[in-house]
Design a protein around this motif. Structure first.
Motif, mmCIF file in Angstrom:
data_model
loop_
_atom_site.group_PDB
_atom_site.id
_atom_site.type_symbol
_atom_site.label_atom_id
_atom_site.label_comp_id
_atom_site.label_asym_id
_atom_site.label_seq_id
_atom_site.Cartn_x
_atom_site.Cartn_y
_atom_site.Cartn_z
ATOM 1 N N LEU A 71 42.122 51.748 51.511
ATOM 2 C CA LEU A 71 42.054 51.900 52.747
ATOM 3 C C LEU A 71 43.252 52.061 53.078
ATOM 4 C CD1 LEU A 71 40.589 51.698 55.290
ATOM 5 C CD2 LEU A 71 39.893 49.372 55.893
ATOM 6 N N LEU A 72 43.293 52.052 54.182
ATOM 7 C CA LEU A 72 45.394 51.836 54.970
ATOM 8 C C LEU A 72 44.840 51.528 56.438
ATOM 9 C CD1 LEU A 72 46.715 55.702 53.804
ATOM 10 C CD2 LEU A 72 47.310 52.911 52.747
ATOM 11 N N ASN A 73 45.545 50.780 57.072
ATOM 12 C CA ASN A 73 45.448 50.259 58.351
ATOM 13 C C ASN A 73 46.154 50.942 59.277
ATOM 14 O OD1 ASN A 73 43.477 48.392 58.079
ATOM 15 N ND2 ASN A 73 45.166 46.675 56.799
ATOM 16 N N LYS A 74 45.669 51.475 59.854
ATOM 17 C CA LYS A 74 46.784 52.006 60.852
ATOM 18 C C LYS A 74 47.277 51.495 62.866
ATOM 19 C CE LYS A 74 43.239 56.292 62.329
ATOM 20 N NZ LYS A 74 42.414 56.538 63.982
ATOM 21 N N PRO A 75 48.635 51.567 63.050
ATOM 22 C CA PRO A 75 49.576 52.683 62.775
ATOM 23 C C PRO A 75 49.758 52.700 60.495
ATOM 24 C CG PRO A 75 50.647 50.869 63.307
ATOM 25 C CD PRO A 75 49.032 50.722 63.506
ATOM 26 N N VAL A 76 50.218 53.411 59.905
ATOM 27 C CA VAL A 76 50.608 53.824 58.382
ATOM 28 C C VAL A 76 52.058 54.019 58.933
ATOM 29 C CG1 VAL A 76 50.553 54.973 56.166
ATOM 30 C CG2 VAL A 76 48.279 54.064 57.473
ATOM 31 N N PRO A 77 52.522 54.077 59.040
ATOM 32 C CA PRO A 77 54.317 53.878 57.985
ATOM 33 C C PRO A 77 54.692 55.265 57.752
ATOM 34 C CG PRO A 77 54.485 51.838 58.434
ATOM 35 C CD PRO A 77 52.874 52.264 58.133
ATOM 36 N N PRO A 78 55.175 56.413 57.937
ATOM 37 C CA PRO A 78 55.422 57.799 57.174
ATOM 38 C C PRO A 78 55.893 57.069 55.908
ATOM 39 C CG PRO A 78 56.291 58.100 59.500
ATOM 40 C CD PRO A 78 55.602 56.349 59.463
ATOM 41 N N GLU A 79 57.293 56.623 56.228
ATOM 42 C CA GLU A 79 57.832 56.431 54.353
ATOM 43 C C GLU A 79 56.495 55.554 53.462
ATOM 44 O OE1 GLU A 79 59.074 54.568 56.730
ATOM 45 O OE2 GLU A 79 59.927 55.867 57.523
ATOM 46 N N ASP A 80 55.708 54.871 53.894
ATOM 47 C CA ASP A 80 54.492 54.401 53.128
ATOM 48 C C ASP A 80 53.443 55.474 52.889
ATOM 49 O OD1 ASP A 80 55.616 51.397 53.614
ATOM 50 O OD2 ASP A 80 54.428 51.731 54.592
ATOM 51 N N LEU A 81 53.060 56.790 53.804
ATOM 52 C CA LEU A 81 52.227 57.225 54.065
ATOM 53 C C LEU A 81 52.289 57.839 53.320
ATOM 54 C CD1 LEU A 81 49.558 58.293 54.496
ATOM 55 C CD2 LEU A 81 50.959 59.970 56.046
ATOM 56 N N LEU A 82 54.138 58.820 52.929
ATOM 57 C CA LEU A 82 54.761 59.367 52.158
ATOM 58 C C LEU A 82 55.057 58.463 49.919
ATOM 59 C CD1 LEU A 82 57.389 61.587 53.949
ATOM 60 C CD2 LEU A 82 55.060 61.898 52.876
ATOM 61 N N THR A 83 54.842 57.903 49.667
ATOM 62 C CA THR A 83 54.692 57.257 49.299
ATOM 63 C C THR A 83 53.340 56.729 48.003
ATOM 64 O OG1 THR A 83 56.735 55.576 49.764
ATOM 65 C CG2 THR A 83 55.281 54.213 47.560
ATOM 66 N N ILE A 84 52.367 56.613 49.193
ATOM 67 C CA ILE A 84 51.094 56.071 48.376
ATOM 68 C C ILE A 84 50.340 57.798 48.240
ATOM 69 C CG2 ILE A 84 48.512 56.235 49.352
ATOM 70 C CD1 ILE A 84 49.926 53.593 51.111
ATOM 71 N N VAL A 85 50.553 58.579 49.027
ATOM 72 C CA VAL A 85 50.541 60.444 48.677
ATOM 73 C C VAL A 85 51.396 60.705 47.361
ATOM 74 C CG1 VAL A 85 50.414 62.464 49.939
ATOM 75 C CG2 VAL A 85 49.878 60.625 51.170
ATOM 76 N N GLY A 86 52.296 60.661 47.386
ATOM 77 C CA GLY A 86 53.064 60.909 45.919
ATOM 78 C C GLY A 86 52.638 60.239 44.723
ATOM 79 N N ALA A 87 51.893 59.178 44.823
ATOM 80 C CA ALA A 87 51.762 58.192 43.647
ATOM 81 C C ALA A 87 50.237 59.090 43.579
ATOM 82 C CB ALA A 87 51.345 57.022 43.963
ATOM 83 N N GLN A 88 49.711 59.082 44.608
ATOM 84 C CA GLN A 88 47.947 59.986 44.444
ATOM 85 C C GLN A 88 48.066 61.211 43.640
ATOM 86 O OE1 GLN A 88 44.668 58.405 44.867
ATOM 87 N NE2 GLN A 88 46.007 56.594 45.028
ATOM 88 N N LEU A 89 49.053 61.812 43.916
ATOM 89 C CA LEU A 89 48.955 63.212 43.572
ATOM 90 C C LEU A 89 49.826 63.509 42.373
ATOM 91 C CD1 LEU A 89 50.095 65.312 46.709
ATOM 92 C CD2 LEU A 89 47.782 65.229 45.535
ATOM 93 N N LYS A 90 50.986 61.917 41.614
ATOM 94 C CA LYS A 90 50.511 62.461 40.728
ATOM 95 C C LYS A 90 50.182 61.742 39.927
ATOM 96 C CE LYS A 90 54.979 60.249 38.250
ATOM 97 N NZ LYS A 90 56.441 59.462 38.824
#
Length: 149
Positions: A119-138
């Protein structure tokens, strides 16, 4: 961008079929569209949907590798959507986000049923979102490489 049917995918010369697919769901179209655009422009093709049923329809046509969904959606909530997507696509990674305190109760209920989501809390800073998405997809890519070996 106008949601699932009209959201552009930026190509940058790569074949979209070789990229991960991200499905972003929020009933606030500005949020869904903005997150999808940030992801797409950062190399993660994304499609926006605005409710659980639209998201499920989209996922059946274009199976996602990652679902990012708001918990509070009209009709089918984000946790119900996540459980359904996981049942249909077991390898799909799930990220939930919410700005509501009531989300904890829904997550606890899902956890008791054996479903554990980030669970991510809104608002999610774009940099944090990109880091988390990158880790998930990796992690998804590493799992496929091991399975394929």
């Amino acid at each position: 961008m106008n949601g699932t049917r009209n959201s552009p995918i930026v190509s940058n010369g790569h074949s979209p079929s070789s990229w991960a697919r991200v499905l972003v769901v929020d009933d606030e179209s500005a949020i869904a569209d903005t997150i999808a655009k940030i992801l797409t422009l950062s190399g993660y093709p994304a499609i926006a949907a605005y409710d659980g049923n639209d998201a499920l329809e989209t996922a059946l046509l274009k199976p996602p590798e990652l679902l990012i969904t708001d918990v509070a959606l009209p009709g089918m909530n984000g946790i119900e959507l996540a459980v359904t997507i996981k049942r249909i696509f077991p390898d799909c990674k799930i990220l939930l986000f919410s700005g509501q305190a009531s989300t904890a109760d829904l997550l606890a209920t899902a956890g008791r049923a054996g479903h554990h989501f980030t669970l991510l809390n809104k608002p999610v800073p774009p940099e944090d979102l990109l880091t988390i998405v990158g880790a998930q997809l990796k992690a998804n890519s590493a799992g496929r490489a091991i399975t394929a070996a």
